[in-house]
Scaffold this motif. Structure first.
Motif, PDB file in Angstrom:
ATOM      1  N   GLY A 116      19.429  69.037  12.237  1.00  0.00           N
ATOM      2  CA  GLY A 116      20.194  68.196  13.158  1.00  0.00           C
ATOM      3  C   GLY A 116      19.281  67.368  14.043  1.00  0.00           C
ATOM      4  N   THR A 117      18.087  67.879  14.349  1.00  0.00           N
ATOM      5  CA  THR A 117      17.159  67.193  15.257  1.00  0.00           C
ATOM      6  C   THR A 117      16.764  65.815  14.730  1.00  0.00           C
ATOM      7  OG1 THR A 117      16.277  69.358  15.791  1.00  0.00           O
ATOM      8  CG2 THR A 117      14.969  67.471  16.509  1.00  0.00           C
ATOM      9  N   ILE A 118      16.534  65.761  13.426  1.00  0.00           N
ATOM     10  CA  ILE A 118      16.081  64.492  12.853  1.00  0.00           C
ATOM     11  C   ILE A 118      17.133  63.911  11.897  1.00  0.00           C
ATOM     12  CG2 ILE A 118      13.627  64.869  13.183  1.00  0.00           C
ATOM     13  CD1 ILE A 118      13.482  65.718  10.201  1.00  0.00           C
ATOM     14  N   ALA A 119      18.397  64.311  12.127  1.00  0.00           N
ATOM     15  CA  ALA A 119      19.484  63.799  11.274  1.00  0.00           C
ATOM     16  C   ALA A 119      19.610  62.280  11.396  1.00  0.00           C
ATOM     17  CB  ALA A 119      20.793  64.475  11.656  1.00  0.00           C
ATOM     18  N   ASN A 120      19.137  61.764  12.531  1.00  0.00           N
ATOM     19  CA  ASN A 120      19.250  60.321  12.751  1.00  0.00           C
ATOM     20  C   ASN A 120      18.506  59.506  11.695  1.00  0.00           C
ATOM     21  OD1 ASN A 120      20.290  58.164  14.160  1.00  0.00           O
ATOM     22  ND2 ASN A 120      18.551  58.028  15.577  1.00  0.00           N
ATOM     23  N   PHE A 121      17.512  60.123  11.053  1.00  0.00           N
ATOM     24  CA  PHE A 121      16.797  59.411   9.982  1.00  0.00           C
ATOM     25  C   PHE A 121      17.778  58.954   8.898  1.00  0.00           C
ATOM     26  CE2 PHE A 121      12.529  61.486  11.042  1.00  0.00           C
ATOM     27  CZ  PHE A 121      11.957  60.296  11.437  1.00  0.00           C
ATOM     28  N   LYS A 122      18.783  59.810   8.600  1.00  0.00           N
ATOM     29  CA  LYS A 122      19.741  59.465   7.535  1.00  0.00           C
ATOM     30  C   LYS A 122      20.634  58.307   7.965  1.00  0.00           C
ATOM     31  CE  LYS A 122      19.787  64.016   5.382  1.00  0.00           C
ATOM     32  NZ  LYS A 122      20.503  65.272   5.199  1.00  0.00           N
ATOM     33  N   THR A 123      21.077  58.352   9.212  1.00  0.00           N
ATOM     34  CA  THR A 123      21.900  57.243   9.726  1.00  0.00           C
ATOM     35  C   THR A 123      21.121  55.935   9.663  1.00  0.00           C
ATOM     36  OG1 THR A 123      22.810  58.859  11.255  1.00  0.00           O
ATOM     37  CG2 THR A 123      23.343  56.553  11.689  1.00  0.00           C
ATOM     38  N   LEU A 124      19.849  56.021  10.089  1.00  0.00           N
ATOM     39  CA  LEU A 124      18.996  54.826  10.100  1.00  0.00           C
ATOM     40  C   LEU A 124      18.686  54.366   8.674  1.00  0.00           C
ATOM     41  CD1 LEU A 124      16.712  56.058  12.983  1.00  0.00           C
ATOM     42  CD2 LEU A 124      18.165  54.026  13.084  1.00  0.00           C
ATOM     43  N   ALA A 125      18.579  55.325   7.753  1.00  0.00           N
ATOM     44  CA  ALA A 125      18.352  54.960   6.347  1.00  0.00           C
ATOM     45  C   ALA A 125      19.561  54.223   5.789  1.00  0.00           C
ATOM     46  CB  ALA A 125      18.065  56.215   5.525  1.00  0.00           C
ATOM     47  N   ASP A 126      20.754  54.671   6.199  1.00  0.00           N
ATOM     48  CA  ASP A 126      21.990  53.973   5.781  1.00  0.00           C
ATOM     49  C   ASP A 126      21.983  52.533   6.298  1.00  0.00           C
ATOM     50  OD1 ASP A 126      23.205  56.026   4.369  1.00  0.00           O
ATOM     51  OD2 ASP A 126      24.118  56.883   6.176  1.00  0.00           O
ATOM     52  N   GLU A 127      21.669  52.410   7.570  1.00  0.00           N
ATOM     53  CA  GLU A 127      21.703  51.077   8.203  1.00  0.00           C
ATOM     54  C   GLU A 127      20.673  50.131   7.593  1.00  0.00           C
ATOM     55  OE1 GLU A 127      22.851  52.851  12.591  1.00  0.00           O
ATOM     56  OE2 GLU A 127      21.116  51.521  12.411  1.00  0.00           O
ATOM     57  N   ASN A 128      19.513  50.680   7.266  1.00  0.00           N
ATOM     58  CA  ASN A 128      18.395  49.836   6.837  1.00  0.00           C
ATOM     59  C   ASN A 128      18.111  49.909   5.338  1.00  0.00           C
ATOM     60  OD1 ASN A 128      17.322  48.861   9.552  1.00  0.00           O
ATOM     61  ND2 ASN A 128      17.397  51.072   9.866  1.00  0.00           N
TER      62      ASN A 128
END
Lengths: 290, 271
Positions: free
Chosen positions: A69-81
């Motif tokens: 969960g700590t670095i889950a944002n990588f997946k969101t950012l991968a989706d966006e970019n």
């Protein structure tokens, strides 16, 4: 009942946060070993998309990072970019722990696998299989994974468009064996209160990881190799710990070194003090090769 | 009677020793300027000023200072009534017992000239190079790392232009003095002119492969900015680096804030 609802909500959040495809437990044969990795593939990933490696720490696993969960944002950012994320798994080292071979004392003579070669071979495999970019390959990692960032900056600078180390170190063994041969866009995020990978270094191997450089000296060595000449210091809006960015720039190659000093920060991704995942991805985007 | 004479002699010796210690600590000395010799000379086509104690030893060390501006006759004239900073810097050679050779910055960028200056003092036991308000100590450390036993830079930094083509190739011992709010040679660097102080020092630390550092704070002078010293040591080369960080806007010697001449000279002496 409450637990079931909480689990359901978490699952829904996870599903909505990252809508791409998870490909778990992929394998590749390398140096006589079967190596595992997990992939996160955003929907509609175009040909030539950037490839981002995320390396776990010592004793950790690709799976724990993939589900973190700590670095889950990588997946969101991968989706966006539209970036392909790859979470490779380290092999078991002589201490029976999952560990990247970065020349810890117990690894030096006993560990034969060359993890720098493994990461580069895996990149080539993914480029062939998923048609991702062979120029925009990025690397990040935490702790032992951060050490891999320095080691790859020494050994394979031309294979990566940018590298971001989180709480990583330069072991003196690395500096003794290698020189920085080519400029590399590099980032380090490090807590001054990190008691595992100590800010002030460990010249005498007091703490057992092998002798290593003070963190400012290690970052300074990359900046010096790049021939950065100017420094810009800015403080980020404070959330928890103070975060100070030292931006070293003006190198002939244009490759910058960004050093995030997390005051009193510990041995972690520092996500409680700033959006480190986003900062890393933004750094990668800035260094994208056209 | 013998005992009394012995006590008197001992007291006299102690008072002299204490006075000398005091002098060395605070960087001020009651200089009889007649004990210094100032000579303007021409070396390899450039005017230089040589300052030395009259009774200097034959093998006394040499300190070459590359100054940013060289109005030799006015700035270096030994007039205690006008004790400008350069005068104070010059008189320190009485304390350190060394020969000072001051050259202008326009000549300082010519490394062959700097080598010629050193060769003009063949009996000097050691030679050191200091650049004041310019980065020629760094340029020289890149181009001629074996010529001087140690290098110093005060209120200067790596010059950006030569650094595009030059690199550090060998370890050197280096001391740097800089005020954090220096308005001219800015700490963070000046576009197209001078590099950041951290990066200048970091480049030497990198080539030396120094593996550890220690920061200490110097005793502050009343009403003056704090001074800290970061000492980078270790590594195979044996060369070390000191960075004196001065909390002020001084763009000169920073001698108001601390005993800069003693600190630099002590660093030189250790090499």
């Amino acid at each position: 009942m409450k637990k079931i609802i909480a689990l359901f909500v978490t699952l829904v959040l996870c599903y909505t946060a990252s809508a791409g495809t998870n490909k778990m437990n992929q394998t590749i044969e390398d140096q006589g070993l079967t190596r595992r990795y997990h992939l996160y593939i955003p929907n509609d990933l175009p040909d030539g998309a950037p490839l981002v490696f995320i390396l776990h720490g010592y004793g950790g696993s690709a799976e724990s990072y993939f589900n973190s969960g700590t670095i889950a944002n990588f997946k969101t950012l991968a989706d966006e970019n539209k970036m392909l994320l790859c979470y490779p798994q380290a092999s078991v080292d002589p201490k029976s722990k999952n560990g990247w071979n970065v020349y810890y004392p117990w690894q030096i003579n006993a560990m034969k696998v060359d993890d720098c070669e493994f990461i580069c071979n895996l990149a080539k495999h993914l480029q062939t299989t998923y048609k991702v970019s062979d120029k925009n390959v990025f690397l990040t990692g935490m702790s032992n994974g951060g050490e891999m960032c320095y080691l790859l900056a020494y050994r394979k600078p031309n294979e990566f468009a940018a590298i971001a180390s989180m709480a990583g170190l330069t072991l003196i063994e690395m500096a003794d064996r290698h020189n920085y041969e080519s400029p590399v866009a590099f980032m380090e995020v490090h807590g001054t209160g990190d008691m595992t990978s100590r800010w002030e270094g460990d010249a005498t191997n007091q703490y057992g990881w092998g002798a290593y450089l003070p963190v400012p000296v290690a970052v300074g060595a990359v900046a010096a190799a790049n021939k950065c000449v100017y420094e810009q210091t800015t403080e980020l809006p404070q959330v928890k710990n103070r975060v100070i960015l030292h931006r070293y720039y003006g190198a002939p190659s244009g490759k910058e070194v960004h050093f995030y000093e997390v005051r009193n920060g510990g041995h972690n991704w520092a996500t409680d003090s700033f959006d480190s995942c986003n900062v890393i991805i933004e750094f990668f985007k800035k260094n994208m090769v056209k | 009677m013998k005992k009394i004479l012995y006590i008197i002699a001992l007291s006299l010796f102690c008072s002299v020793a204490c006075e000398q210690n005091k002098t060395n600590d605070d960087d001020t000395v009651d200089v009889n300027t007649s004990s210094l010799t100032y000579v303007a000379e021409n070396i390899a086509g450039h005017e230089v000023v040589i300052v030395k104690p009259n009774d200097i030893e034959f093998t006394a060390p040499l300190v070459v200072v590359v100054a940013d501006d060289l109005e030799l006759k006015t700035r270096m004239s030994p007039t205690p009534e006008v004790p400008d900073v350069n005068f104070k810097a010059a008189e320190h050679c009485l304390i350190g017992r060394y020969t000072l050779c001051i050259v202008g910055a326009e000549a300082g960028e010519d490394v062959s000239f700097l080598a010629a200056v050193k060769e003009a003092f063949p009996t000097a036991s050691k030679a050191y190079l200091l650049s004041y308000r310019n980065g020629y100590a760094y340029t020289a450390a890149m181009q001629m790392p074996d010529t001087f036993a140690a290098y110093a830079c005060v209120s200067g930094a790596i010059d950006v232009e030569p650094y595009k083509t030059l690199s550090f190739t060998k370890p050197v011992s280096f001391v740097h003095v800089h005020a954090v709010n220096n308005p001219e040679c800015k700490w963070e660097g000046v576009e197209g002119k001078s590099a950041s102080v951290s990066l200048s020092v970091g480049a030497v630390v990198a080539i030396n492969e120094n593996i550890t550092y220690k920061t200490s704070t110097l005793m502050p002078r009343e009403g003056k900015g704090q001074v800290s010293c970061t000492h980078y040591t270790g590594g195979k080369s044996g060369c070390d680096v000191k960075l004196y960080t001065v909390e002020s806007a001084n763009s000169g010697w920073c001698d108001e804030e601390f005993e800069v001449y003693n600190q630099i000279w002590n660093f030189f002496k250790a090499h």
